[in-house]
Every structure is written in structure tokens, then in C-alpha cells.
Scaffold this active site. Structure first.
Site, mmCIF file in Angstrom:
data_model
loop_
_atom_site.group_PDB
_atom_site.id
_atom_site.type_symbol
_atom_site.label_atom_id
_atom_site.label_comp_id
_atom_site.label_asym_id
_atom_site.label_seq_id
_atom_site.Cartn_x
_atom_site.Cartn_y
_atom_site.Cartn_z
ATOM 1 N N ASP A 126 6.638 -6.451 1.435
ATOM 2 C CA ASP A 126 6.560 -7.909 1.707
ATOM 3 C C ASP A 126 7.675 -8.227 2.395
ATOM 4 O O ASP A 126 7.957 -9.676 2.579
ATOM 5 C CB ASP A 126 6.365 -8.621 0.330
ATOM 6 C CG ASP A 126 4.840 -8.520 -0.128
ATOM 7 O OD1 ASP A 126 4.108 -7.912 0.515
ATOM 8 O OD2 ASP A 126 4.628 -9.320 -1.188
ATOM 9 N N CYS B 216 -0.984 -4.989 1.226
ATOM 10 C CA CYS B 216 -0.233 -3.580 0.557
ATOM 11 C C CYS B 216 -1.019 -2.378 0.378
ATOM 12 O O CYS B 216 -0.966 -1.368 1.380
ATOM 13 C CB CYS B 216 0.211 -4.164 -0.953
ATOM 14 S SG CYS B 216 1.011 -2.786 -1.321
ATOM 15 N N HIS C 80 0.537 1.992 -5.960
ATOM 16 C CA HIS C 80 -0.580 1.110 -5.575
ATOM 17 C C HIS C 80 -1.702 1.674 -4.745
ATOM 18 O O HIS C 80 -2.128 0.976 -4.036
ATOM 19 C CB HIS C 80 0.136 -0.071 -4.720
ATOM 20 C CG HIS C 80 -0.554 -1.226 -4.886
ATOM 21 N ND1 HIS C 80 -0.270 -2.488 -4.209
ATOM 22 C CD2 HIS C 80 -1.434 -1.663 -5.822
ATOM 23 C CE1 HIS C 80 -0.986 -3.373 -4.736
ATOM 24 N NE2 HIS C 80 -1.831 -2.879 -5.581
ATOM 25 N N ASP D 183 5.179 -3.330 4.801
ATOM 26 C CA ASP D 183 3.829 -2.734 4.243
ATOM 27 C C ASP D 183 2.930 -4.079 4.979
ATOM 28 O O ASP D 183 2.057 -3.692 4.902
ATOM 29 C CB ASP D 183 3.554 -2.475 2.937
ATOM 30 C CG ASP D 183 4.027 -3.650 2.016
ATOM 31 O OD1 ASP D 183 4.716 -4.595 2.335
ATOM 32 O OD2 ASP D 183 3.434 -3.864 0.903
#
Length: 527
Positions: free
Chosen positions: A38, A76, A132, A284
Site C-alpha cells: 500500500d 493487493c 494473501h 503492490d
């Protein structure tokens, strides 16, 4: 798909062993891939930020090649999927939103990851930090996707100190040392934990074997809702001139990240690996600015934020640094996409490019990075999201954007908070890659209504997307709409699933763990 010049934000460090000081060393490059989570365009001083100095990151950028037209996905999970597979998220069914802790899906198991490719080439493979890409069954977790070890967490966000992740009404521990829950790190700051682990891996690495270290930091993503921005005082106290408390805390998070990167580079130098290293840095996605997602990143002066298709959502911080570069110390204007890293790194690792699948979307851009040759791609598909009804594509200097994300509520330009008349402490370095917007017209916010009809921008002349030129260039607009339609024919519909109450940590010792068995033997041994 590869022939269509399809482009696709993380720090990548590709370290080659120092051949002069060791008698028996690996001949392939060591690869260390670091993701900044981020991080916004204006959150690094190599982009001219006069608010948050990032000296360690900047040193790598200025002595390497700054990627000024480097693009990631707007959020993401899609970016990480593209990074790990070299395929665009529209071809994975992962183009819409992210995987949350109770979602029973992940990166499809028929996809080969970067770690799996490199492992076949003899690499020792490690992930330190955020995954993730799904974990509802063990087969989706890192140790089953090509990594030898994992130290970190499975989900998208969590507390930096107590390491619990919250999704809706559920909350539980999400921190692992390989497959085992790691409870001993309670109270320790994750950025420092991940740095320490990465340094230890580097120092203890067997130099006869090539190393792949994937280091996706938690920083600077927001944490849980009660205390979304978290940094120790020793970092936040560096910014007394940032009067906005939230932006000041965010700056501390960035500073901790920068310090950590400096320690990783120092470990590479001390171990003798750095002299033959390649370093690539990337976020990202664009930064969540102005309180979006409880965060206070900045993409200034670009338009939009994370989870939008404006430049502020998809144009990423990025660079490469290496003694292998034939022409370092420059700013590259060539187009690079995040899915290009897989074939590029595979090539540097000595892989046979013909062994990669023909449906790969990424391109080998090493000659562009090293020699300054033109990029093999001339277009970048930012996304096609059939659920949100949004799409964007760049071809050459032009960009088309259609539909809305986040209901069009985050389509503006957001200056970083915190000055309130205080002096700006950091002068621009003349080497910084700064975006210049020109004068903002009065109708900049209203001359494009992408939900009603497509908008067109020249993002070379107008990087801040002030001037919708769709009416002036109808032929270009039509060509780009036709190209989007071609891509749309290849779209895999999003594989998103609703949350599963069986994931509730209360059912699993108050921890997030894989809750579905796909095979009877998966819990017994690793593949």
C-alpha cells in the site's frame, strides 16, 4: 497471449553471489523479492516527496534504474497473483477485490508460482511476510506452493503487534513459523520481525545454493479497525513537522520499512552477496489516501487511490538496482508490468524460456532494464472487472477508462495531510523522478464521467488525468474500445466466494487456520 504485449506494485532484490571471496558458490543469482504494501507514489522521496525521507530506498533507486512507467494492479491479491504467476488476474479469476480471511478460495492450484519455477532450477525458497493468495486448505498455503519456509501471515491485514486479523465479526491470531502458529512474537512490531528474519536467512544461507527470498512486508498497510496505523515512537518522532497525527504515524511506518530495507542490504553486503545483486522495488498497488481503508498514504499529484483505475491506483513505485545493469543511474520511461517479473527473473536464473507456459502474460524485460532498450510491450491492461463493471487499458501514450470503482467516490486528487503551514524539511533531490501535471482546469473533476461513457487521456502529456480527450480523438477511443473487447473475450469470470462461517477462529483455538481438507493426507506431510 504473450504476443499481445500485455503489461501488468514490492521490492525485488535479486542477489548474485560474490565470486571473488568464495571458492564454492552458486552460479545462479540469488533472488530476494521485497513487497511494500500500500505504499503510495508520494510516500518515497525518490519521487520527490518533501515529507517522508526514504534514504535507503532512494540510494538503491538513484544508483539503479527508476521505473517511471511501472504498473501494478489496483489492489493487493490481484497484484500478488500476477507477480507469482506471470499471468494477468483476468486470466486467473482474481481480478475482483481481495481474498479475506473467511473466503474459501485462492490462487488456482493449476497455476505454477515463481517459487515452484525457481525451485526446479535448484533454488532454496523462502517467504517472510504476507501471503494473501488463499489459505482455506493447506494446498493453497506457501509451503505447498514452492516455498521451503514461511515466516509471516496468510491474510491481508492484521495488528502489527499482537498479530490478530479481523474479518467482519471474526478475529484470531494469524502468524506462522512454517505451518505452526507463532505465539511468542506477541507485542513485537512486524516490520522489525520480518527484517530480522530476512537478515538471518541471508546470513545463514548456504552459498553453494541459489537463494530466492520473497519478502512481502506488512508495511505500510493499515492494521485492524481499532488502531489502524501503528508505528513505534522511535520512528514517528522523526516527523515533528507533520502536524496531522495520522499522517505522522504513517510516516513512521514508512521510516521503519526504509530502515528494514537498509538492514537487509547491509546483510547482503556483509555476506558477500551484494556485489552481484539485482534489486527491484515495487508497491503492490497505489496508496490508500485521505483515510481510505483507514490509511493516510499519498499518491500526490496523481489522480485516485488504491482500488481505482486512475494512475494513483495502478502506477507503482518501482526500480531495479544491480551491478549487472549495463546502464544504471537513469530513469526509464519504458512500460513495465508486475507480471513481467516472473519471466524476467526466470531468465536471469538460467531458466529455459521455452519451458514457461505459452499462456503467460508477462514478458522478459531484462534488456529494457539493463540496456535501456525499448520495452517489448506497448500496452498495459489495468483491469477488466465484470462485477464492478470497470475497465482500463493503456496503449502507448493513451489510456481509456470505463466504469467506476468505489462508486466514483475516490476519483479526485489528494494532497498529503500534515503541514498546516509548517516548513517543508526535505528539498527535492535533482535525481528524483517527479511527475509534473501542468495547470489543473476548472472542469478536471467533471469532464470525465466514466460510468456514462469512456474517457480518454494522454498520460504522457497529462499524467494527472486532467484532460479527457475522448471527443478530440474518437478514432483512438474506438481502437482502444475494440482492444478491450478482445481482452474481454479471454476473461475468466471472478472466482470469488462468500465467507464461510466454518473459518471462525473461535472454532480453531482463536486462530485463523486452513479449515477445509481437500485430501486425507494433506495434514500429514508436505509435498
Amino acid at each position: 497471449m504473450k504476443s499481445t504485449n500485455f503489461p501488468f506494485s514490492h521490492i525485488i532484490i535479486l542477489g548474485l553471489l560474490h565470486f571473488g571471496s568464495h571458492t564454492s558458490v552458486a552460479k545462479q543469482p540469488h533472488i530476494i523479492l521485497i513487497i511494500a504494501d500500500d505504499l503510495g507514489w508520494d510516500d518515497v522521496s525518490f519521487h520527490g516527496s518533501d515529507q517522508i525521507p526514504t534514504p535507503n530506498i532512494d540510494d538503491l533507486a538513484y544508483n539503479g534504474v527508476i521505473l517511471h512507467n511501472y504498473y501494478v494492479q489496483p489492489i493487493c491479491t490481484p497484484t500478488r497473483a500476477a507477480l507469482m504467476t506471470g499471468r494477468h488476474p483476468i486470466h486467473l479469476g482474481l481480478q475482483h477485490d481481495t481474498i479475506t480471511a473467511d473466503h474459501p478460495y485462492g490462487l488456482p492450484l493449476n497455476e505454477t508460482t515463481m517459487a515452484q519455477y525457481l525451485k526446479k532450477l535448484g533454488y532454496s525458497t523462502h517467504i517472510v511476510g504476507k501471503w494473501h493468495l488463499g489459505y482455506y486448505a493447506w494446498e493453497f498455503t506457501p509451503l505447498f506452493r514452492g516455498f521451503d519456509t514461511h515466516y509471516g501471515y496468510y491474510n491481508g491485514e492484521e495488528d502489527y503487534y499482537i498479530h490478530t486479523a479481523q474479518t467482519n465479526k471474526y478475529i484470531g491470531l494469524d502468524f506462522r513459523n512454517n505451518r505452526e502458529l507463532e505465539r511468542s512474537v506477541f507485542g513485537e512490531y512486524s516490520t522489525e520481525l520480518f527484517t530480522e528474519k530476512a537478515v538471518n536467512i541471508i546470513k545463514n544461507h548456504n552459498q553453494k545454493q541459489p537463494l530466492f527470498l520473497y519478502l512481502p512486508y506488512q508495511a505500510v498497510h493499515s492494521a485492524n479497525r481499532k488502531v489502524p496505523l501503528q508505528a513505534p515512537y522511535k520512528y514517528t518522532c522523526r516527523f515533528p513537522y507533520i502536524l496531522d497525527e495520522k499522517r505522522r504515524t504513517f510516516a513512521g511506518m514508512v521510516s521503519a520499512l526504509d530502515d528494514g530495507i537498509g538492514q537487509v542490504i547491509a546483510a547482503l553486503r556483509e555476506s558477500g552477496l551484494y556485489n552481484n545483486s539485482v534489486i527491484v522495488f515495487s508497491t503492490d498497488n497505489g496508496g490508500p489516501a485521505a483515510g481510505f481503508d483507514m490509511n493516510h498514504a499519498s499518491n500526490w499529484p496523481l489522480r485516485g487511490i488504491k482500488h481505482t483505475l486512475w494512475e494513483g491506483g495502478v502506477r507503482g513505485d518501482g526500480f531495479i538496482n544491480s551491478p549487472m545493469l549495463e546502464k544504471p543511474g537513469r530513469i526509464s520511461e519504458e512500460m513495465i508490468h508486475v507480471c513481467d517479473w516472473l519471466p524476467t527473473l526466470y531468465h536471469l536464473a538460467g531458466g529455459n524460456m521455452t519451458d514457461l507456459p505459452v499462456n503467460l502474460d508477462g514478458l522478459n524485460v531484462w534488456q529494457t532494464l539493463s540496456q535501456g532498450k525499448p520495452s517489448p510491450r506497448n500496452e498495459i491492461l489495468h483491469n477488466i472487472d465484470p462485477i464492478a463493471g470497470s475497465a482500463a487499458l493503456r496503449m502507448g501514450e493513451f489510456k481509456i477508462i470505463m466504469g467506476e470503482d468505489e462508486g466514483g467516490k475516490w476519483d479526485e486528487w489528494y494532497q498529503p495531510e500534515g503541514y498546516n503551514g509548517a516548513p517543508k524539511p526535505i528539498p527535492h533531490d535533482p535525481r528524483a523522478a517527479v511527475v509534473h501535471c501542468g495547470k489543473k482546469p476548472a472542469n478536471a473533476s467533471t469532464n470525465c464521467q466514466p460510468k456514462q461513457k469512456p474517457c480518454l487521456y494522454n498520460v504522457i502529456l497529462d499524467p494527472c488525468e486532467y484532460h479527457n480527450i475522448a471527443e478530440q480523438y474518437p478514432d483512438v477511443l474506438q481502437i482502444m474500445q475494440d482492444r478491450l473487447e478482445e481482452y474481454n473475450k479471454t476473461v475468466v469470470y471472478p472466482i470469488n466466494k462468500e465467507g464461510d462461517p466454518k473459518a471462525d477462529p473461535k472454532l480453531h483455538g482463536y486462530a485463523w487456520i486452513p479449515w477445509i481438507n481437500l485430501t486425507s493426507s494433506v495434514s500429514l506431510r508436505l509435498p
